[in-house]
Write a protein that holds these residues in place. Structure first.
Motif, PDB file in Angstrom:
ATOM      1  N   GLY A  71      -1.054  -4.112   6.576  1.00  0.00           N
ATOM      2  CA  GLY A  71      -1.649  -3.066   7.394  1.00  0.00           C
ATOM      3  C   GLY A  71      -1.246  -1.682   6.925  1.00  0.00           C
ATOM      4  O   GLY A  71      -2.070  -0.750   6.899  1.00  0.00           O
ATOM      5  N   VAL A  72       0.027  -1.532   6.545  1.00  0.00           N
ATOM      6  CA  VAL A  72       0.503  -0.255   6.003  1.00  0.00           C
ATOM      7  C   VAL A  72      -0.266   0.099   4.734  1.00  0.00           C
ATOM      8  O   VAL A  72      -0.700   1.242   4.550  1.00  0.00           O
ATOM      9  N   ALA A  73      -0.430  -0.883   3.848  1.00  0.00           N
ATOM     10  CA  ALA A  73      -1.100  -0.629   2.571  1.00  0.00           C
ATOM     11  C   ALA A  73      -2.549  -0.198   2.767  1.00  0.00           C
ATOM     12  O   ALA A  73      -3.000   0.813   2.185  1.00  0.00           O
ATOM     13  N   PHE A  74      -3.296  -0.927   3.587  1.00  0.00           N
ATOM     14  CA  PHE A  74      -4.717  -0.607   3.733  1.00  0.00           C
ATOM     15  C   PHE A  74      -4.930   0.661   4.550  1.00  0.00           C
ATOM     16  O   PHE A  74      -5.927   1.365   4.343  1.00  0.00           O
ATOM     17  N   ALA A  75      -4.020   0.975   5.450  1.00  0.00           N
ATOM     18  CA  ALA A  75      -4.120   2.255   6.148  1.00  0.00           C
ATOM     19  C   ALA A  75      -3.965   3.406   5.163  1.00  0.00           C
ATOM     20  O   ALA A  75      -4.677   4.423   5.242  1.00  0.00           O
ATOM     21  N   ASN A  76      -3.052   3.267   4.211  1.00  0.00           N
ATOM     22  CA  ASN A  76      -2.877   4.302   3.194  1.00  0.00           C
ATOM     23  C   ASN A  76      -4.064   4.403   2.262  1.00  0.00           C
ATOM     24  O   ASN A  76      -4.432   5.498   1.822  1.00  0.00           O
ATOM     25  N   ILE A  77      -4.673   3.249   1.937  1.00  0.00           N
ATOM     26  CA  ILE A  77      -5.842   3.276   1.058  1.00  0.00           C
ATOM     27  C   ILE A  77      -6.976   4.054   1.708  1.00  0.00           C
ATOM     28  O   ILE A  77      -7.665   4.865   1.060  1.00  0.00           O
TER      29      ILE A  77
END
Length: 341
Positions: free
Chosen positions: A131-137
């Motif tokens: 979730g952290v990764a895709f929020a940043n993307i």
């Protein structure tokens, strides 16, 4: 439709499939110490995903490979800039896989307890960090004009990214609880339904906040429909779970995951990784893609093999569709010292 757009859609489909299938795997793993009150019950919980968890992880491998082949610039920037979080995800997945295989190798309570903890943390860490990764993307990260990540590790853990991690974590807990209620019987089923009712409230609160912020800051007119559909899916899951309709509840959580991921990818397109430093550093489907010839070959390969994989995995779920309970778990064979008495 251009092949770059086709492959953006294919990659979105692969990640959506991964989160839908691996999502309840993660949820089951996180709920192992909550719903498994004895070794037999923990074996029941693990056995609900035993035949399918490794096949579900294949979607992650295929999604990563598709990104590497279709959008090598996207892959390189993502896996270099997000190196430590993705490494943590990879290590957690490895530890979790080893735990599934090694847990039953010794008839020792302390041995099994250690591997149970590995399954729990090996599920929680990826559930949160994805979730952290895709929020940043979607939000964008500091990329320079050469498409190189120019930030630090702490830049990836903004309040919005942490909310994204919390959203995926509680959503997967809900998805896993509903799956367990659908796949088990007896006390485990009852406890799973109770956990699902609690997790539904948390998922609606966290997921609703995250999708609303995403829509207001990065969304498009069409993503109001997907974000709203995700909210409806969660509401359906909550109501169906309270009424004991586990099948409909699972459809609801599955729809929520699919539509939430669709919201993120639709909000992102045509970018694949926005830059918060310089617009020239933003990666798009145009400047991050492979050659048209490469994409053409990949399209033919995907057209042939994707249906085969989907049919095979669907058959697997059909074969292992029945509920299981403590009565289906055979007793452990006595140790040599016990047999000698």
């Amino acid at each position: 439709m251009e092949l770059t757009t086709v492959w953006f859609i294919i990659i979105a489909f692969l990640w959506t499939s991964y989160f839908f299938l691996e999502g309840f795997d993660f949820g089951v793993g996180m709920l192992l110490p909550v719903l498994g009150r004895s070794d037999v019950e923990r074996r029941v919980v693990i056995n609900t995903i035993g035949p399918v968890w490794d096949a579900n992880e294949v979607w992650f491998i295929v999604a990563g490979a598709a990104m590497f082949a279709a959008f090598p610039e996207w892959y390189a920037t993502l896996f270099s800039g997000f190196y430590l979080p993705l490494l943590a995800i990879l290590l957690a997945l490895i530890i979790r896989g080893v735990a599934f295989e090694y847990r039953g190798k010794r008839d020792d309570a302390r041995w099994r307890s250690r591997w149970d903890k590995a399954i729990f943390w090996g599920s929680l860490v990826p559930a949160f960090l994805w979730g952290v990764a895709f929020a940043n993307i979607v939000r964008g990260v500091p990329l320079d004009a050469d498409h190189e990540y120019a930030g630090t590790l702490t830049d990836l853990f903004t309040p919005y990214a942490l909310l994204g991690g919390l959203t995926t974590m509680v959503l997967f807990v809900l998805h896993g609880a509903v799956f367990l209620a659908l796949k088990t019987s007896g006390d485990i089923r009852a406890r799973a339904r109770f956990v699902a009712s609690v997790a539904a409230v948390a998922a609606i609160a966290a997921g609703g906040s995250f999708l609303l912020i995403t829509q207001l800051d990065h969304g498009k007119p069409v993503t109001w429909l997907t974000a709203g559909g995700a909210a409806i899916g969660l509401a359906v899951a909550a109501v169906a779970n309270r009424r004991g309709r586990e099948g409909w509840a699972f459809i609801g959580t599955g729809a929520a995951i699919v539509l939430a991921v669709a919201t993120l990818f639709t909000s992102l397109f045509p970018d694949v990784m926005p830059s918060t430093l310089d617009a020239a550093g933003t990666l798009t489907t145009g400047n991050a893609s492979s050659t048209p010839y490469t994409l053409t070959i990949m399209t033919w390969v995907a057209a042939v093999f994707t249906p085969i994989v989907m049919i095979y995995q669907g058959w697997t779920y059909w074969v292992f569709r029945k509920r299981i309970g403590t009565s289906h778990i055979p007793a452990r064979a006595p140790r040599k010292s016990e047999r000698a008495r």
